[in-house]
Design a protein around this motif. Structure first.
Motif, short mmCIF file in Angstrom:
data_model
loop_
_atom_site.label_atom_id
_atom_site.label_comp_id
_atom_site.label_asym_id
_atom_site.label_seq_id
_atom_site.Cartn_x
_atom_site.Cartn_y
_atom_site.Cartn_z
N MET A 1 45.33 19.22 35.52
CA MET A 1 44.93 18.14 36.43
C MET A 1 45.36 18.47 37.86
O MET A 1 44.66 18.20 38.82
N THR A 2 46.54 19.13 37.97
CA THR A 2 47.03 19.44 39.30
C THR A 2 46.15 20.48 39.97
O THR A 2 45.91 20.42 41.17
N GLY A 3 45.63 21.46 39.18
CA GLY A 3 44.80 22.50 39.75
C GLY A 3 43.55 21.99 40.42
O GLY A 3 43.33 22.25 41.61
N PRO A 4 42.69 21.23 39.72
CA PRO A 4 41.48 20.69 40.37
C PRO A 4 41.78 19.80 41.56
O PRO A 4 41.09 19.86 42.58
N VAL A 5 42.81 18.97 41.46
CA VAL A 5 43.16 18.09 42.58
C VAL A 5 43.60 18.91 43.78
O VAL A 5 43.22 18.65 44.93
N GLN A 6 44.41 19.95 43.51
CA GLN A 6 44.87 20.79 44.61
C GLN A 6 43.71 21.54 45.26
O GLN A 6 43.63 21.65 46.49
N ARG A 7 42.79 22.03 44.43
CA ARG A 7 41.62 22.72 44.98
C ARG A 7 40.74 21.77 45.78
O ARG A 7 40.17 22.14 46.81
N PHE A 8 40.63 20.52 45.28
CA PHE A 8 39.82 19.53 46.01
C PHE A 8 40.43 19.25 47.38
O PHE A 8 39.71 19.11 48.38
N ARG A 9 41.76 19.17 47.46
CA ARG A 9 42.41 18.88 48.73
C ARG A 9 42.27 20.04 49.72
O ARG A 9 42.39 19.83 50.94
N THR A 10 42.05 21.25 49.21
CA THR A 10 41.91 22.39 50.11
C THR A 10 40.49 22.52 50.67
O THR A 10 40.27 23.32 51.58
N LEU A 11 39.55 21.74 50.13
CA LEU A 11 38.17 21.81 50.64
C LEU A 11 38.08 21.20 52.03
O LEU A 11 38.89 20.33 52.39
N PRO A 12 37.12 21.62 52.84
CA PRO A 12 36.91 20.97 54.15
C PRO A 12 36.57 19.49 53.97
O PRO A 12 36.05 19.07 52.92
N LEU A 13 36.86 18.71 54.99
CA LEU A 13 36.64 17.27 54.91
C LEU A 13 35.17 16.97 54.66
O LEU A 13 34.83 16.05 53.91
N ARG A 14 34.26 17.73 55.29
CA ARG A 14 32.83 17.50 55.09
C ARG A 14 32.45 17.70 53.62
O ARG A 14 31.70 16.92 53.04
N SER A 15 32.98 18.76 53.00
CA SER A 15 32.67 19.03 51.59
C SER A 15 33.26 17.96 50.69
O SER A 15 32.61 17.51 49.73
N ARG A 16 34.47 17.52 51.01
CA ARG A 16 35.08 16.47 50.18
C ARG A 16 34.29 15.17 50.27
O ARG A 16 34.08 14.48 49.27
N LEU A 17 33.85 14.83 51.49
CA LEU A 17 33.08 13.59 51.65
C LEU A 17 31.76 13.68 50.91
O LEU A 17 31.36 12.73 50.22
N ALA A 18 31.06 14.82 51.03
CA ALA A 18 29.79 14.98 50.32
C ALA A 18 30.00 14.94 48.81
O ALA A 18 29.22 14.33 48.07
N LEU A 19 31.07 15.56 48.33
CA LEU A 19 31.35 15.57 46.90
C LEU A 19 31.68 14.18 46.39
O LEU A 19 31.25 13.78 45.30
N LEU A 20 32.43 13.43 47.18
CA LEU A 20 32.78 12.07 46.76
C LEU A 20 31.54 11.18 46.71
O LEU A 20 31.37 10.39 45.77
N VAL A 21 30.67 11.30 47.71
CA VAL A 21 29.45 10.48 47.71
C VAL A 21 28.57 10.85 46.53
O VAL A 21 28.05 9.98 45.81
N ALA A 22 28.40 12.17 46.28
CA ALA A 22 27.58 12.60 45.16
C ALA A 22 28.19 12.15 43.84
O ALA A 22 27.47 11.70 42.92
#
Length: 486
Positions: A1-22
């Motif tokens: 669980m820590t791995g995916p969360v950590q990788r998600f936090r390392t993504l650019p803000l634009r990618s995180r926002l697009a991923l969250l909306v999708a």
């Protein structure tokens, strides 16, 4: 669980926002699709049962089924049962299948109806080929003959086929929705973060070039607009602070140049006298040493003033204490009398207690008196009064009888290094009144200079306080509990 969360936090803000909306849209679409499929799976069997219960076996089909049982042949009735299987169930468990129908296994529920222990039955069964069917069995009266038990069956495969088609359609719709959500999320991220990109470029430009004149266009009243306004305010404040710092350094260098030049000249004369062996006359040597001491004193005073002004505005000058303003003024007056022995200084000091930093307050009062001494003519007088004012404000006034300050120069007297043309030949750095104004403001008061009636200048200082000290030195009552705290 820590791995995916950590990788998600390392993504650019634009990618995180697009991923969250999708992801949000995908979850919503999936939930709706699953709910639709479950509702349909529940509704279709109910519709099938209603259809069976409301169906009636044609007389010709029932007669054809009985004929098959009696003769073993299928009469030509000219009718087909369509998608409903029809068979007659006899009390002994035999079945008579109507022409064109599939034989369905007889269940106990069918026998109960045939034997008269039940009026109707709705249950599942299978054909001889193993296909699942839904069966509705009931007793039917035809003319005057005995009741006949008739089973109507419909294959469940049609429900499964409809559900499979619906599942495929919902999966396609969900897939299109997720892809569309991803594209929409990317568009939203790009559109929403475009002002942030501008802010980022501006910050990077400032960090790279130290150009504090950069301003970001502000549109709207949203959070991005507030952030842009805050950035513009910050750069404006930094630019102003840097300008003030540069001006302070330039002015300090200018003020230090004169005493340093004079001091260097005097020291060079003393050194040349020692090197050449030519003694300086005692009177000249005494004057030279006095000049050196005066220049050293002026340098020390200027450096002290610069240290006082080097602190940023709003910096805590030290622990504030309840102090007796009249007593501190008395100490400052003793130093003023030493600097102007030929002047007459009259005082009227009433008790007044304020909250301030004692050393800074005494320095400010000394500066005010130094100005009065400096500009007073030889043999002149200075009047100092301290009275409790209205609203808890005590007023300290220092009046001299010097040349006074022209009205057009009054707005500039508290500026750093500003000196009037008539005072530039006199000793001083132009920092004294600036320090006074700063100290008085930190104590919650205010200072003003004005022309005095009959000539001269009046310096008026108002500081909140009380005529009596609070009990045990604590801030309680007497006007010392908050009106001017810093």
């Amino acid at each position: 669980m820590t791995g995916p969360v950590q990788r998600f936090r390392t993504l650019p803000l634009r990618s995180r926002l697009a991923l969250l909306v999708a992801s949000a849209v995908a979850i919503a679409v999936t939930a709706v699709a699953v709910a639709c499929w479950l509702l349909t799976r529940t509704q279709l069997p109910s519709e099938l049962d209603s259809s069976l219960e409301n169906s009636t076996a044609p007389r010709s089909s029932v007669q054809g089924a009985l004929a098959v049982c009696n003769t073993g042949t299928s009469p030509d009735t000219g009718t087909t049962p369509g998608f409903v299987y029809i068979q007659v169930v006899l009390p002994g468990g035999q079945r008579c299948v109507a022409p064109g129908s599939e034989p369905v296994k007889v269940q106990q529920e069918d026998l109960d109806v045939a034997n008269g222990t039940g009026h109707s039955s709705l249950h599942d069964s299978v054909t001889e080929d193993g296909a699942k069917v839904r069966v509705f069995t009931r007793r039917v009266d035809y003319d005057a003959g005995p009741p006949i038990t008739v089973s109507l069956s419909r294959p469940l495969a049609e429900i499964d086929a409809s559900l499979n088609e619906l599942a495929l359609l919902l999966a396609l719709v969900a897939g299109v929705g997720v892809i569309g959500a991803g594209l929409a999320g990317l568009w939203v991220a790009r559109s929403g973060l475009r002002p942030v990109d501008g802010l980022t470029r501006a910050v990077e430009h400032v960090a790279r070039t130290e150009d504090l004149t950069v301003r970001i266009p502000v549109e709207g009243e949203d959070e991005i607009a507030r952030l842009s306004r805050s950035f513009n305010s910050m750069t404006a404040a930094l630019a102003s602070s840097r300008d003030r710092q540069s001006q302070l350094i330039a002015d300090a260098g200018h003020e230090l140049r004169t005493p340093l030049t004079s001091l260097r000249t005097n020291v060079e004369l003393l050194a040349r006298s020692e090197e050449t062996g030519r003694a300086i006359p005692p009177a000249d040597r005494s004057a030279l040493m006095a000049s050196v001491k005066a220049q050293m004193t002026e340098l020390a005073s200027l450096i002290g003033d610069l240290q006082e002004l080097s602190r940023p505005d709003g910096t805590d000058p030290g622990p504030l204490q309840v102090v007796a303003l009249h007593e501190i003024m008395g100490s400052a007056l003793e130093r003023a009398r030493l600097r102007g022995p030929d002047l007459t200084i009259t005082t009227d000091l009433r008790p007044w207690y304020v909250r301030a930093e004692p050393a800074s307050l005494e320095r400010a009062l000394v500066n005010v008196l130094d100005n009065a001494v400096k500009f007073s003519p030889s043999g002149g007088s200075i009047e100092v009064t301290l009275n409790g004012g209205r609203g808890g404000n005590g007023e300290l006034t220092v009046r001299d009888h010097g040349p006074g300050i022209p009205a057009e120069e009054l707005p500039h007297v508290f500026e750093r290094f500003w000196r009037s043309p008539s005072a530039r030949a006199l000793p001083g750095s132009g920092l004294g009144l600036s320090i006074v104004a700063r100290t008085v403001q930190q104590a919650g008061g205010e200072i003003a200079l004005r022309q005095a009636a009959g000539g001269g200048t009046v310096a008026a200082i108002r500081i909140p306080g009380a005529p009596t000290p609070p009990p045990d030195g604590l801030d309680g009552g007497n006007g010392l509990d908050g009106a001017h705290r810093v």
